[in-house]
Design a protein around this motif. Structure first.
Motif, short mmCIF file in Angstrom:
data_model
loop_
_atom_site.label_atom_id
_atom_site.label_comp_id
_atom_site.label_asym_id
_atom_site.label_seq_id
_atom_site.Cartn_x
_atom_site.Cartn_y
_atom_site.Cartn_z
N SER A 130 0.75 -1.21 -0.10
CA SER A 130 0.03 0.05 0.08
C SER A 130 0.81 1.28 -0.03
O SER A 130 1.96 1.07 0.52
CB SER A 130 -0.65 0.07 1.15
OG SER A 130 -0.12 0.15 2.43
N CYS A 131 0.25 2.32 -0.26
CA CYS A 131 0.94 3.55 -0.55
C CYS A 131 1.35 4.06 1.09
O CYS A 131 0.47 3.96 1.90
CB CYS A 131 0.05 4.71 -1.01
SG CYS A 131 0.53 6.39 -0.83
N PRO A 132 2.56 4.37 1.31
CA PRO A 132 3.03 4.62 2.66
C PRO A 132 2.40 6.04 3.02
O PRO A 132 2.27 6.40 4.42
CB PRO A 132 4.42 4.71 2.83
CG PRO A 132 4.83 4.93 1.37
CD PRO A 132 3.87 4.41 0.57
N VAL A 133 1.97 6.76 1.99
CA VAL A 133 1.39 8.31 2.43
C VAL A 133 -0.14 8.31 2.79
O VAL A 133 -0.63 8.88 3.75
CB VAL A 133 1.66 9.06 1.16
CG1 VAL A 133 1.23 10.55 1.51
CG2 VAL A 133 3.07 9.29 0.79
N CYS A 134 -0.99 7.51 1.70
CA CYS A 134 -2.45 7.55 2.03
C CYS A 134 -3.12 6.09 2.13
O CYS A 134 -4.21 6.00 2.55
CB CYS A 134 -3.07 8.41 0.83
SG CYS A 134 -3.23 7.26 -0.59
N GLY A 135 -2.19 4.98 1.90
CA GLY A 135 -2.59 3.62 2.35
C GLY A 135 -3.28 3.07 1.13
O GLY A 135 -3.88 2.00 1.28
N ARG A 155 5.01 5.02 -7.55
CA ARG A 155 4.14 6.16 -7.39
C ARG A 155 2.65 5.56 -6.96
O ARG A 155 2.12 4.75 -7.71
CB ARG A 155 4.15 7.13 -8.57
CG ARG A 155 3.20 8.24 -8.34
CD ARG A 155 3.08 9.38 -9.43
NE ARG A 155 3.10 8.73 -10.65
CZ ARG A 155 3.59 9.12 -12.05
NH1 ARG A 155 4.02 10.35 -11.75
NH2 ARG A 155 3.07 8.71 -13.15
N CYS A 156 1.82 6.39 -6.21
CA CYS A 156 0.45 6.03 -5.88
C CYS A 156 -0.18 6.76 -7.03
O CYS A 156 -0.21 7.95 -7.15
CB CYS A 156 0.23 6.56 -4.55
SG CYS A 156 -1.36 6.45 -3.93
N ARG A 157 -1.21 6.02 -7.62
CA ARG A 157 -2.14 6.37 -8.59
C ARG A 157 -3.25 7.21 -7.85
O ARG A 157 -3.90 8.02 -8.34
CB ARG A 157 -2.86 5.34 -9.50
CG ARG A 157 -1.87 4.65 -10.27
CD ARG A 157 -2.45 4.21 -11.61
NE ARG A 157 -1.54 3.29 -12.25
CZ ARG A 157 -1.31 2.26 -12.34
NH1 ARG A 157 -2.00 1.26 -11.53
NH2 ARG A 157 -0.66 1.46 -13.17
N SER A 158 -3.57 6.99 -6.44
CA SER A 158 -4.50 7.71 -5.69
C SER A 158 -4.06 9.08 -5.22
O SER A 158 -4.76 10.22 -5.70
CB SER A 158 -5.05 6.88 -4.53
OG SER A 158 -5.90 7.51 -3.77
N CYS A 159 -3.05 9.23 -4.58
CA CYS A 159 -2.81 10.74 -3.93
C CYS A 159 -1.57 11.17 -5.00
O CYS A 159 -0.98 12.23 -4.81
CB CYS A 159 -2.09 10.57 -2.74
SG CYS A 159 -0.57 9.76 -2.28
N ARG A 160 -1.00 10.43 -5.84
CA ARG A 160 -0.01 10.86 -6.91
C ARG A 160 1.40 11.23 -6.34
O ARG A 160 2.14 11.43 -6.92
CB ARG A 160 -0.32 11.95 -7.67
CG ARG A 160 -1.93 12.29 -8.26
CD ARG A 160 -2.10 11.16 -9.14
NE ARG A 160 -1.13 11.24 -10.37
CZ ARG A 160 -1.03 10.17 -11.28
NH1 ARG A 160 -1.71 9.27 -11.12
NH2 ARG A 160 -0.30 10.41 -12.30
ZN LIG Z 1 -1.16 7.44 -1.82
#
Ligand SMILES: [Zn+2]
Length: 169
Positions: A130-135, A155-160
């Motif tokens: 999972s993204c360490p920033v937003c999960g 890169r996270c496609r959710s929070c970029r």
């Molecule tokens: Zn994210």
């Protein structure tokens, strides 16, 4: 594994990994043993670097010695390459610390590591959970190598947000 928190372990828990200062050399799992002499004057430490030829190994050796010399009269450091270090030796505290510092910890899902997969080998299951920033779990790989050879850039496609992934090996 329950570790007896000897003075030596406690001292080394404060020594940061030079490449990722967010985690200690103990949480990274490279300190394999800390043995004190019965009189408490000497200590013998076994280190297993994250990968052989890791340029940080000499820095770690130096930092470990410096941390122990304040307490022990005699410090012996043994570097042991076998069995090879694996990201499975990262402690839970180390994994949490990585995530808190924006680095995705190694995949927890069991993968067949085999015996001879070198650092950075592609493996379809070797990816962050999972993204360490937003999960979020919708992630894409940008580059197989990041700020250190142990990390890939994702890169996270959710929070970029781009982030480092500590590759499992
Ligand atoms: Zn994210």
């Amino acid at each position: 594994v329950v570790k007896t928190l000897t003075r030596g372990w406690a001292l080394l828990a404060r020594v940061p990994d030079p490449e990722i200062p967010a985690i200690s050399v103990v949480d990274l799992g490279i300190v394999r043993s800390v043995d004190e002499s019965p009189d408490g004057r000497a200590v013998h430490v076994v280190l297993t670097p994250t990968y052989s030829g890791c340029p940080a190994t000499e820095v770690i050796r130096h930092d470990v010695r410096a941390a122990l010399e304040a307490t022990y009269e005699e410090v012996e450091i043994e570097v042991r390459l076998s069995p090879a270090w694996t990201t499975d030796w990262l402690s839970d505290a180390g994994r949490s610390a990585l995530r808190e510092h924006g680095i995705a910890p190694p995949a927890a899902a069991p993968i067949d590591l085999g015996a001879s997969i070198p650092v950075g080998s592609p493996h379809e299951d070797n990816r962050p959970d999972s993204c360490p920033v937003c999960g979020a779990a919708d992630l894409e790989e940008l580059a197989p190598f990041g700020s250190t050879p142990c990390q890939a850039l994702w890169r996270c496609r959710s929070c970029r947000e781009p982030f480092g992934y500590f590759k499992r090996h």
